[in-house]
Scaffold this motif. Structure first.
Motif, mmCIF file in Angstrom:
data_model
loop_
_atom_site.group_PDB
_atom_site.id
_atom_site.type_symbol
_atom_site.label_atom_id
_atom_site.label_comp_id
_atom_site.label_asym_id
_atom_site.label_seq_id
_atom_site.Cartn_x
_atom_site.Cartn_y
_atom_site.Cartn_z
ATOM 1 N N GLU A 1 -9.887 6.612 14.962
ATOM 2 C CA GLU A 1 -9.270 5.377 14.471
ATOM 3 C C GLU A 1 -9.042 5.410 12.962
ATOM 4 O OE1 GLU A 1 -9.680 0.521 14.894
ATOM 5 O OE2 GLU A 1 -11.299 1.826 15.604
ATOM 6 N N ARG A 2 -9.979 5.983 12.225
ATOM 7 C CA ARG A 2 -9.814 6.032 10.770
ATOM 8 C C ARG A 2 -8.605 6.871 10.374
ATOM 9 N NH1 ARG A 2 -15.821 6.600 8.056
ATOM 10 N NH2 ARG A 2 -16.757 4.780 9.045
ATOM 11 N N ASP A 3 -8.346 7.958 11.104
ATOM 12 C CA ASP A 3 -7.189 8.796 10.801
ATOM 13 C C ASP A 3 -5.886 8.038 11.060
ATOM 14 O OD1 ASP A 3 -8.831 11.056 10.204
ATOM 15 O OD2 ASP A 3 -9.071 11.400 12.343
ATOM 16 N N TYR A 4 -5.842 7.320 12.184
ATOM 17 C CA TYR A 4 -4.654 6.510 12.482
ATOM 18 C C TYR A 4 -4.480 5.406 11.430
ATOM 19 C CZ TYR A 4 -4.204 8.678 17.104
ATOM 20 O OH TYR A 4 -4.025 9.569 18.128
ATOM 21 N N ALA A 5 -5.583 4.814 11.005
ATOM 22 C CA ALA A 5 -5.513 3.753 9.997
ATOM 23 C C ALA A 5 -5.006 4.300 8.669
ATOM 24 C CB ALA A 5 -6.882 3.109 9.809
ATOM 25 N N SER A 6 -5.456 5.501 8.315
ATOM 26 C CA SER A 6 -5.002 6.126 7.076
ATOM 27 C C SER A 6 -3.506 6.384 7.117
ATOM 28 C CB SER A 6 -5.762 7.435 6.855
ATOM 29 O OG SER A 6 -5.288 8.095 5.704
ATOM 30 N N GLN A 7 -3.022 6.890 8.264
ATOM 31 C CA GLN A 7 -1.585 7.149 8.394
ATOM 32 C C GLN A 7 -0.799 5.845 8.392
ATOM 33 O OE1 GLN A 7 -0.450 10.422 10.806
ATOM 34 N NE2 GLN A 7 1.418 9.446 11.540
ATOM 35 N N LEU A 8 -1.314 4.839 9.041
ATOM 36 C CA LEU A 8 -0.671 3.521 9.035
ATOM 37 C C LEU A 8 -0.538 2.995 7.608
ATOM 38 C CD1 LEU A 8 0.255 0.919 10.650
ATOM 39 C CD2 LEU A 8 -2.122 0.188 10.449
ATOM 40 N N ASP A 9 -1.590 3.159 6.838
ATOM 41 C CA ASP A 9 -1.584 2.715 5.447
ATOM 42 C C ASP A 9 -0.498 3.430 4.641
ATOM 43 O OD1 ASP A 9 -2.691 1.508 3.010
ATOM 44 O OD2 ASP A 9 -3.411 3.522 2.572
ATOM 45 N N LEU A 10 -0.374 4.724 4.843
ATOM 46 C CA LEU A 10 0.639 5.498 4.124
ATOM 47 C C LEU A 10 2.047 5.094 4.546
ATOM 48 C CD1 LEU A 10 -1.125 8.967 4.278
ATOM 49 C CD2 LEU A 10 -0.773 7.578 2.230
ATOM 50 N N ILE A 11 2.238 4.845 5.830
ATOM 51 C CA ILE A 11 3.555 4.396 6.304
ATOM 52 C C ILE A 11 3.911 3.055 5.681
ATOM 53 C CG2 ILE A 11 4.840 3.603 8.341
ATOM 54 C CD1 ILE A 11 3.235 5.703 9.956
ATOM 55 N N ALA A 12 2.944 2.141 5.647
ATOM 56 C CA ALA A 12 3.191 0.816 5.058
ATOM 57 C C ALA A 12 3.558 0.943 3.586
ATOM 58 C CB ALA A 12 1.955 -0.065 5.229
ATOM 59 N N LYS A 13 2.899 1.830 2.870
ATOM 60 C CA LYS A 13 3.165 1.996 1.444
ATOM 61 C C LYS A 13 4.495 2.697 1.192
ATOM 62 C CE LYS A 13 -1.503 2.112 -0.517
ATOM 63 N NZ LYS A 13 -2.092 1.161 0.423
ATOM 64 N N PHE A 14 4.804 3.683 2.027
ATOM 65 C CA PHE A 14 5.964 4.540 1.766
ATOM 66 C C PHE A 14 7.230 4.059 2.452
ATOM 67 C CE2 PHE A 14 8.374 8.592 2.216
ATOM 68 C CZ PHE A 14 8.421 8.950 0.877
ATOM 69 N N ARG A 15 7.071 3.482 3.658
ATOM 70 C CA ARG A 15 8.255 3.095 4.444
ATOM 71 C C ARG A 15 8.355 1.607 4.713
ATOM 72 N NH1 ARG A 15 7.300 8.054 8.657
ATOM 73 N NH2 ARG A 15 8.092 9.723 7.293
ATOM 74 N N GLY A 16 7.274 0.871 4.441
ATOM 75 C CA GLY A 16 7.331 -0.573 4.604
ATOM 76 C C GLY A 16 6.532 -1.069 5.796
ATOM 77 N N ILE A 17 6.293 -2.379 5.798
ATOM 78 C CA ILE A 17 5.455 -3.013 6.815
ATOM 79 C C ILE A 17 6.075 -2.923 8.209
ATOM 80 C CG2 ILE A 17 4.573 -5.252 7.604
ATOM 81 C CD1 ILE A 17 2.901 -4.042 5.457
ATOM 82 N N GLN A 18 7.384 -3.077 8.313
ATOM 83 C CA GLN A 18 8.019 -3.036 9.638
ATOM 84 C C GLN A 18 7.804 -1.685 10.314
ATOM 85 O OE1 GLN A 18 12.107 -4.228 9.147
ATOM 86 N NE2 GLN A 18 11.611 -6.398 9.387
#
Length: 614
Positions: free
Chosen positions: A215-232
């Motif tokens: 779960e932490r790995d998925y959360a880390s990737q989610l965080d990077l996507i939100a920062k780099f590509r946006g919340i949507q």
């Protein structure tokens, strides 16, 4: 424990039923202040019953907020009458999505600006990460830098989009790709705001199944996507995460990023989704909500405090800091001091970051003696032993206009200065209009380090604030000649420099070319500076153009840009048809300033002459 609620954060509903306790609100006449804060109430306790005899009473419809169900909604009048300085409120930086610290490690705001990188597309907007609104960043003593991994060195040597090639080559050469190596590389990429490369690394690991994601790995990737590509895009990614791993960490990572982008409606939707999924309420989430409402709707702070009480969630030091800052922003110094006393009564001593917040608000209120008293407390008995406090003290003494004190603090650092102290000194001397001293510190850095956009941007800001256009242009040329990467921070300083020189069209053109060449999102205040100048000139066409570009690059709509746009119509003496519908579509609820402007630009408004003609 909840003595902090003696400080009057307004409660908009008439009655809340919260578990075994009951909060009765006795309506009294109380003059509304600018942000809806009342006078300090008289508090009487009766067992677990709390009666507030003076509180804010709003004539607006109550928010759709049910404490027992843990729902939040902004369908009421989410008025907030002061637009905070956009560079003063810190956007969240989620280094550790699973941090269990109540949110203290997520939110800060000061002068620690990131080095600009050509592949940083993360929204570096007005609430950027910095060091006075975080928990203990300004209090922690300096420590040796973390080691840089070999993998990290290979990644940064390669072109920005070639991370997968670097990893393929790494495997071909038979090098070990351990979790430790990956974690260290990821940490260094995040530290340098290289979110694009970090995301490529994470996606390669997932697709190549180098190790099993948790779960932490998925959360880390989610965080990077939100920062780099946006919340949507981040929300869409959640659907691809195995259901067994879609836990609390995933959603609070998304929540923190939504709040970092100041997206009020989306943040409340995510919170309500967490409630539907029956995740336990945490200190972290409550602190995130407090930050959100401190920025957008201070009237809801009391709702969050009631929610925390109902769930028996104790306030953390960061909770208190947020409340202190909220009261200070409202010019409620007695209320701010009440919260400090409540904090101490709970056995929590204000840390350096909290004291810095107090000093800033004392200075703003003209209470210089109180500010100096807190500054001396921050220094301690031996400042040389508390060297890590210097970077906070320098700009604060400058805000007081104390050049002698700035000189005294800088003398302690000067023989062996750290980069953070140098940048703080440049900022401090700039505030004191001592440009020669600021330039001397900058040259000291330049002799020891290669020029960086981070360091140059601090001096550029000094030049912009003092309308020193020629010096600013010379420094930018020097940056270009030395191969500095030019990014959002430099653009911001350059735009403001040109605006001060009366060259708003040139500033507009340069910013547009920069965006086209780099595909990096400029700061929100950069666009606002241009928009407000066009509005001042009554230039509706260009004001609308900048308003559109703000949305085009992905900045969330907010009251400030609408206020500037409507001011353009007012100055041009033209009606703005459909403005109410535009606000509604962007889910912007007019505050007092916006409401006044709406009346002025209403094309269907009647006046005595039109009545006679009718």
């Amino acid at each position: 424990m909840w003595a902090l609620r003696r400080a009057p954060f307004p409660l908009r509903n008439q009655r809340y039923s919260v578990r075994g306790s009951c909060v009765k609100l006795i309506t009294t006449s109380c003059a509304e202040d600018e942000v809806g804060f009342a006078e300090s109430p008289q508090v009487a306790y009766c067992g677990r019953f709390l009666f507030l005899k003076k509180f804010y009473h709003s004539g607006h419809t109550s928010a759709k907020f049910t404490v027992s169900r843990r729902e939040l909604s902004s369908q009421a009048d989410a008025s907030s009458t002061k637009d905070e300085d956009d560079l003063e409120d810190g956007f969240s930086e989620l280094e550790t999505p699973d941090a269990d610290d109540g949110g203290e490690n997520v939110l800060i705001h000061d002068t620690n600006l990131p080095d600009e990188s050509e592949d940083v597309k993360e929204p570096q907007n007005e609430l950027e990460l910095s060091d006075t609104e975080n928990d203990d960043s300004t209090e922690k003593k300096s420590h040796p830098g973390r080691a840089e991994s070999e993998l990290f060195k290979e990644i940064i040597k390669a072109p920005p989009t070639s991370v997968s090639l670097v990893l393929d080559k790494w495997i071909e050469e038979g090098k070990e790709l351990s979790r430790q190596e990956i974690s260290l590389a990821m940490l260094n990429l995040r530290k340098r705001k290289m979110y694009g490369r970090a995301l490529q690394l994470s996606e390669w690991l997932e697709s190549n199944k180098q190790y099993e994601f948790v779960e932490r790995d998925y959360a880390s990737q989610l965080d990077l996507i939100a920062k780099f590509r946006g919340i949507q895009k981040a929300e869409s990614y959640i659907e691809s995460i195995p259901e067994s791993f879609r836990g609390e960490i995933i959603y609070r990572t998304l929540l923190a990023n939504s709040i970092s982008q100041n997206n009020l409606k989306k943040s409340e939707d995510i919170f309500n989704k967490m409630k539907e999924l029956e995740f336990p309420l945490s200190q972290f989430v409550c602190n995130q909500l407090l930050l959100l409402y401190k920025r957008n709707d201070k009237k809801k702070i009391a709702d969050v405090l009631l929610l925390m009480e109902s769930e028996n969630i104790k306030p953390s030091p960061f909770t208190y800091r947020l409340l202190i800052d909220a009261k200070g922003q409202s010019n409620d110094i007695p209320g701010m001091e009440q919260i400090v006393e409540s904090m101490k009564a709970e056995g929590i001593e204000p840390d350096i970051g909290t004291k810095a917040v107090l000093v800033r608000h004392y200075i703003s209120a003209g209470l210089e003696e109180k500010a100096e008293t807190v500054l001396k407390e921050m220094e301690g008995e031996n400042l040389k032993n508390n060297r890590w406090v210097c970077q906070s003290l320098l700009p604060l003494y400058a805000n007081l206009g104390k050049a002698d004190e700035v000189g005294r603090i800088w003398k302690i650092c000067e023989s062996n200065p750290r980069i953070e102290e140098c940048l703080a000194a440049i900022e401090a001397w700039g505030k004191l209009k001592k440009i020669d001293e600021a330039e001397a510190v900058f040259e000291m850095i330049s002799k020891k380090r290669k020029l960086s956009s981070k360091n140059c941007s601090v001096l550029l800001k000094v030049y912009a604030n003092h309308k020193m256009v020629t010096k600013g242009k010379d420094l930018i040329k020097r940056m270009a000649d030395s191969g500095c990467r030019i990014g959002p921070l430099t653009w911001d300083a350059l735009v403001k420099l040109l605006i001060e020189a009366g060259e708003v069209e040139k500033a507009d053109s340069i910013l547009q070319k920069a965006v086209q060449q780099s595909q990096v999102k400029p700061l929100f205040p950069t666009y606002i500076a241009i928009l407000e100048q066009y509005a001042k000139n009554g230039d509706i066409h260009n004001s609308e153009k900048i308003f559109y570009r703000l949305k085009q690059v992905g900045h969330t709509s907010r009251a400030r840009q609408y206020q500037a746009l409507m001011q353009a119509y007012v100055n041009a003496k033209k009606p703005a048809y459909g403005m109410r519908d535009r606000l509604k579509s962007d889910k912007i609820f007019p505050n007092r300033s916006l409401a006044n402007l709406l009346v002025q630009v209403d094309g269907f408004r009647k006046n005595p002459v039109s009545d006679l003609l009718d």
